[in-house]
Write a protein that holds these residues in place. Structure first.
Motif, PDB file in Angstrom:
ATOM      1  N   HIS A  75       6.901 -13.457   0.163  1.00 17.41           N
ATOM      2  CA  HIS A  75       6.896 -13.904   1.550  1.00 17.41           C
ATOM      3  C   HIS A  75       5.555 -13.652   2.229  1.00 17.41           C
ATOM      4  N   SER A  76       5.257 -14.479   3.216  1.00 15.62           N
ATOM      5  CA  SER A  76       3.956 -14.371   3.850  1.00 15.62           C
ATOM      6  C   SER A  76       4.099 -14.508   5.362  1.00 15.62           C
ATOM      7  N   PRO A  77       3.183 -13.947   6.164  1.00 15.84           N
ATOM      8  CA  PRO A  77       2.041 -13.186   5.679  1.00 15.84           C
ATOM      9  C   PRO A  77       2.496 -11.800   5.222  1.00 15.84           C
ATOM     10  N   THR A  78       1.888 -11.348   4.189  1.00  9.48           N
ATOM     11  CA  THR A  78       2.457 -10.200   3.515  1.00  9.48           C
ATOM     12  C   THR A  78       1.457  -9.098   3.324  1.00  9.48           C
ATOM     13  N   LEU A  79       1.992  -7.972   2.903  1.00 12.28           N
ATOM     14  CA  LEU A  79       1.118  -6.908   2.445  1.00 12.28           C
ATOM     15  C   LEU A  79       0.392  -7.365   1.212  1.00 12.28           C
ATOM     16  N   GLU A  80       1.096  -8.159   0.387  1.00 11.94           N
ATOM     17  CA  GLU A  80       0.454  -8.673  -0.813  1.00 11.94           C
ATOM     18  C   GLU A  80      -0.788  -9.467  -0.443  1.00 11.94           C
ATOM     19  N   GLN A  85      12.491 -11.065  -1.239  1.00 11.53           N
ATOM     20  CA  GLN A  85      12.450 -10.351   0.036  1.00 11.53           C
ATOM     21  C   GLN A  85      13.513  -9.269   0.122  1.00 11.53           C
TER      22      GLN A  85
END
Lengths: 139, 366
Positions: free
Chosen positions: B73-78, B282
């Motif tokens: 999912h975005s915006p993400t920590l990834e 998620q």
């Protein structure tokens, strides 16, 4: 994510209303109790990462219900909202970090007087003073 | 952006406040399966971290690992983590192609010699000189050796890169092997899974970014913070196992009540991964929560470890061992099996037909 929310799901809550807490919930409550002891005795703050706990369906809801809701709630807007709620037990806070899409990114139970997210850092205070001085000088 | 920029500078430039940074660190600690108290340490070291150069090489793979990382999912920590590293070569994600792309890779390797992080997904075919997988005319074997020479560390993403994976499965027509079979003189972090959990991939990158070191690893080279516990140890159905309550079919009362899937072939007890706590999509659920046994995809040779639907306690004898006995007993057994299945079929017709683990073993048409 809205597309997942669109799927109709009936969540069986277990018997959160009537039954006594499950073993898992009792264990977490005991852990919080000992954290409160440490806070009283030595001022040490601590927290529990809720997502690291294996929970039966319904445990999460029961834990939240047992801790209840206290009088303080705050929202910090930082890359999506962070919801900070004091539980019915003083000194025990339920902190939920969401991203901009309102997905839960992380969730903690924090045992402290004030969660760190609410405190203003001294560096920021100094920066604030500088900004205010500039504002006064420019008028 | 300059590679000297620290993560905190990078975040400040994007107008990100201290509270946001704290939140980032708290969620990163959660993501890295570290105690929440580590958030302060992360804040201190991440603030000073520079953006390391990362080269991502995809070999004999299905791109599922990249999908796993980029479809989170975005915006993400990834995405923040990916913003915090300098991803200089990834042939699925980069805009450049052909000679320009390969030239960029060579330039990055030269400029950051000894300092870049090499991420590999996919296995490396060795048979017939490695001709079964090439990029720009270069075999995977040669490209890996060349890129590994200047790498600070290697992250083998996915079961293929970590253990050989699907391509390595019997009869392994391309002679596929894991990164660790070829590179012996560099630290290798195995992030196994088919695919690995996105936050586990980014968590390992975050660890490297935060501490500048590779995390503590298990005997198979996997980060202990994610692979330290078995699925079984962290499974919410574990209490049913302890009580001896097992689902016998996929739709019996036990299955509906969420009992343990051990007898339906769950590989949770021998599989080390973070699915039970980190979950998928998620944080929605993980296979066991959806009613399916764990396949053990983060373990070496999971594809060849007997049926997905046989209980772990079932001996997984080699098929060839059975062949001899089958020939001897063939005539008698053949008739008996025929009769038996006829009887089963009529019984199933009368009652409601349950799908058993045995049926799944037999495959379609059973």
């Amino acid at each position: 994510m809205s597309s997942l929310d669109d799927i109709a799901i009936v969540v069986q809550q277990g018997n959160a209303d009537t039954d006594s807490p499950s073993g898992q919930v009792l264990a977490i409550l005991s852990e919080i109790e000992s954290m409160l002891g440490a806070l009283i005795d030595s001022g040490n703050t601590d927290s529990i990462d809720i997502r690291s706990l294996p929970m039966m369906p319904g445990d999460y809801e029961m834990l939240k219900k047992r801790l209840g809701q206290g009088e303080v709630s705050a929202t910090v807007n930082a890359l999506g909202p962070t919801q900070i709620q004091e539980t019915g037990i003083h000194g025990v806070w339920w902190v939920t970090h969401y991203n901009a899409d309102n997905d839960v990114m992380a969730e903690f139970i924090e045992v402290c007087q004030v969660p760190a997210m609410i405190n203003t850092d001294m560096e920021d205070v100094q920066e604030g003073r500088g900004e205010l001085n500039e504002l006064i000088l420019s008028n | 952006m300059s590679k000297k920029t620290t993560l905190q500078d990078h975040l400040k430039q994007q107008g990100i406040s201290r509270r946001t940074f704290l939140k980032f660190c708290a969620t990163t600690a959660s993501m890295m399966a570290l105690p929440p108290s580590m958030a302060t340490a992360i804040a201190a070291s991440l603030g000073k971290a520079t953006r390391p150069s990362v080269i991502w090489l995809s070999f004999q793979e299905c791109t599922g690992c990249t999908e796993s990382l980029t479809r989170s999912h975005s915006p993400t920590l990834e995405s923040l983590i990916l913003g915090a590293i300098s991803l200089d070569y990834h042939h699925t994600l980069q805009a450049a192609s052909g000679t320009a792309a390969e030239a960029a890779r060579e330039q990055v390797m030269k400029d950051n010699h000894g300092k870049y992080l090499l991420v590999v997904d996919g296995s490396i075919p060795l048979k017939d000189g490695g001709v079964y997988s090439t990029i720009a005319g270069m075999t995977n074997l040669d490209m890996l050796k060349e890129a590994a020479a200047g790498a600070a560390a290697i992250v083998a993403v996915g079961t293929c890169a970590a253990f050989g994976g699907i391509a390595h499965a019997n009869p392994n027509p391309t002679g596929a092997v894991a990164v660790s079979e070829i590179i012996k003189d560099k630290p290798i972090i195995n992030v196994s899974g088919c695919p690995p959990i996105p936050v586990v991939i980014s968590g390992v990158l975050a660890h490297y970014l935060t501490f500048g070191t590779i995390p503590a690893l298990d005997e198979l080279g996997r980060p202990l913070s994610f692979y330290g516990d078995s699925i079984h140890d962290r499974c919410y159905r574990r209490p049913f196992y302890d009580q001896g309550k097992f689902a016998k079919t996929f739709d019996d009362a036990g299955a509906r009540d969420g009992w343990c899937l051990y007898e339906l072939g769950c590989k949770g007890p021998t599989t080390h991964n973070a699915c039970a706590t980190t979950k998928w999509n998620q944080g929605t659920s993980f296979p066991i929560e959806s009613g399916h046994p764990c396949l053990g995809c983060s373990e070496p040779d999971f594809w060849d470890a007997g049926s997905f639907y046989s209980a772990l306690s079932t001996p997984s004898a080699d098929v060839s061992d059975w062949a001899g006995a089958a020939v001897v007993a063939g005539a008698v057994a053949g008739a008996a099996v025929g009769l038996n299945s006829l009887r089963k079929k009529s019984a199933a017709g009368k009652a409601h037909q349950k799908v058993t683990a045995d049926d799944m073993d037999k495959g379609p048409g059973a």
